[in-house]
Enzyme design. Structure first.
Site, short mmCIF file in Angstrom:
data_model
loop_
_atom_site.label_atom_id
_atom_site.label_comp_id
_atom_site.label_asym_id
_atom_site.label_seq_id
_atom_site.Cartn_x
_atom_site.Cartn_y
_atom_site.Cartn_z
CB SER A 125 -0.87 0.01 1.25
OG SER A 125 -0.04 0.06 2.40
CE LYS A 126 -2.16 6.41 -2.39
NZ LYS A 126 -2.80 7.47 -3.16
NE ARG A 127 -0.10 7.49 5.73
CZ ARG A 127 0.40 8.60 5.17
NH1 ARG A 127 1.51 8.58 4.49
NH2 ARG A 127 -0.23 9.73 5.31
CD GLN A 128 3.71 -0.67 5.55
OE1 GLN A 128 4.76 -1.29 5.58
NE2 GLN A 128 2.59 -1.15 6.05
#
Length: 491
Positions: free
Chosen positions: A264-267
RNA sequence: GCUCCCGUCGUCUAGGGGUUAGGACACGAGCUUUUCAAGCUUGCGACACGGGUUCGAUUCCCGUCGGGAGUACCA
């Protein structure tokens, strides 16, 4: 030559043959996810390998998640990656349109057909009621509206009462499905919900649209992410309701964050565009992503897209999720960088240097610079830092290198080297090396005592390509000028 | 919670009833080299656990544990 996949229809022992058709069916969220790229890649490889057709279909049935320009960005990223689709938006094809929001009547028609056959029903329950049920612990719809009579249902719909269409899930029994990657998987019918097929805004849900479209587009092999496995039994049921043949299913393992949750985005970066913008080559990203869940069974790792088409096989796709490991991608990018012809890197590198404000007018010169540098960088974007001194005389000299290599007598030595270079009949690497070594010998010092200072004087830094090749590319005028300047400034 | 899927070095993975469990990335050491990379050699490092089945299980079966996904009028 065209390859065909043979389906054995066991019930009737009838054999029929059909050309392979696969599709990539993303919803346009604004960018192409690397997991999506991997899914698209496998579908593409499978189709190409069998002489089949690769379709792009846009699944934009959620009006609330509409993003302007999302489809264009997605297509752009897909094209950047090199996966050419045969049918789809902008390409056309006999089974179009390929954008679901343009196929609404088709879904409506199929929903109506199911209603008429008692395989689906209108549900007039309000979102609030459903919400109340859920918060009371319900895991499925209570099927209240199944008991609304056909007549009443029709009248209420005609009166304009908002409703959805739900599919009827039979009581008891189980749905058995075969997945090419996971084998036979079965689901108890009792656990399945009376899935909404048509929303109150007239748009289909994924479940209806995917089945209707895959059938009408002649998709033979559904290749998609593992997150779809739990809803596949509903799809199988729909195929049966419509009396259609069920395609082959392959549910791909997920791409994971370092903590093993779904990527995911964010990581970190998840958009193909992010990697492109950072300076990864399409070849490297495609190669890397192909190996997240697949391998050729031997020890080869560096593949072109064409090579993958030859070698790919669904049989060798693994079952476990794979962590997206940037370190290995970096290494692969290096490998592909080395494989690329210098001139092919030109269009990628030129704009980077232009953005830095360097005057890049001489392509032939830039190609030589690329040749010198491409083996010692990781990302295409690294050229912009690494190539600086090829376009601008050094303004400063690396402090540590200066302390280490520039001794009190160095200036005098470099002056002699400069004269030798000036006098050299030709300014090629071999001549320059011979000239420098001759000077070293006559001075009674090791060649390194001259090489390192000359490198520093000419580039301002202590590392870089083979010195003499670097000098050759820089050219006589520039080299002599820089040597003089360095002696002037460093003593 | 329930359903489904998955489980070999830190990571990507090969393998499969009897192997010194192989490779790649990363990391360490060395070689090479005018520097930096690259390359080469080498080191470190894994079959989640417990029961079966078997002469023999990492491999087959069951369970446990762990992880993930799904469980929407999202895809």
């Amino acid at each position: 030559m065209v390859f065909f996949v043979v389906f054995f229809h066991s019930m009737r022992r009838k054999v029929f043959v059909m050309p392979v058709r696969t599709r990539f069916a993303p919803s346009p969220t604004g960018y192409l996810h690397v997991g999506g790229l991997r899914t698209a890649l496998y579908a593409y490889l499978f189709a190409r390998q069998h002489g089949g057709t690769f379709i792009l279909r846009i699944e934009d049935t959620d009006q609330s998640r509409k993003v302007d320009g999302a489809m264009e960005r997605l297509i752009e990223a897909l094209e950047w990656s090199g996966l050419q689709y045969d049918e789809g938006p902008g390409k056309g094809g006999a089974a179009g349109p390929y954008i679901q929001s343009q196929r609404l009547p088709l879904y409506r028609e199929h929903a109506d057909r199911l209603i008429a056959e008692g395989k689906a029903y209108r549900c007039f329950c309000t979102p609030q009621r459903l919400e109340t049920m859920r918060s009371a612990g319900a895991t499925k719809y209570d099927r209240l509206c199944r008991s609304v009579t056909t007549d009443e249902s029709r009248k209420r719909a005609e009166a304009g009462e908002p409703h959805v269409v739900r599919m009827v899930i039979p009581d008891g029994g189980e749905v058995l499905l075969h997945d090419e990657i996971r084998g036979d998987v079965s689901f108890a019918m009792d656990l399945l919900d009376d899935q909404v097929l048509l929303k109150s805004d007239g748009f289909p849900t994924y479940h209806l649209a995917v089945v209707v479209d895959d059938h009408h587009m002649g998709v033979t092999h559904v290749i998609r992410g593992e997150e779809w496995l739990p809803s596949t039994p509903k799809h199988v049921l729909l195929y049966r309701y419509f009396g259609w043949d069920v395609p082959s299913f392959s549910h791909l393992p997920l791409l994971l964050n370092p903590d093993r949750s779904k990527l995911s985005k964010r990581q970190g970066d998840v958009a193909v565009e992010d990697y492109r913008d950072k300076g990864y080559l399409r070849e490297a990203l495609v190669n890397f992503v192909a190996f997240l869940g697949w391998n050729p069974g031997d020890e080869r790792e560096i593949f072109t897209l064409e090579g993958l088409v030859k070698e790919f096989s669904l049989d060798r796709v693994g079952k476990a999720g794979a962590v997206f490991n940037i370190e290995k991608l970096n290494w692969m990018n290096q490998q592909h960088l080395k494989l690329k012809h210098d001139a092919d890197l030109l269009p990628l590198v030129r704009p980077l240097l232009a953005a830095k404000g360097y005057a890049v007018t001489d392509d032939a010169y830039l190609v030589k610079v690329i040749g010198l540098l491409k083996e010692r960088i990781v990302l295409v974007n690294d050229f912009s830092d690494a190539a600086g001194y090829f376009f601008r005389d050094p303004e400063t000299y690396d402090e540590a290198a200066k302390n280490k290599n520039w001794k009190p007598e160095t200036g005098a030595h470099v002056r002699i080297v400069t004269d030798a270079f000036s006098a050299s009949p030709s300014f090629d690497a071999a001549s320059l090396e011979a000239a420098l070594r001759t000077v070293a010998e006559s001075l009674g010092v090791g060649a390194g005592k001259l090489i390192h200072p000359v490198r520093l004087a000419v580039s301002g830094v202590s590392n870089g390509p083979s010195l003499f090749h670097m000098l050759e590319v820089l050219g006589k005028e520039s080299v002599i000028r820089r040597l003089h300047a360095a002696v002037e400034r460093l003593g």
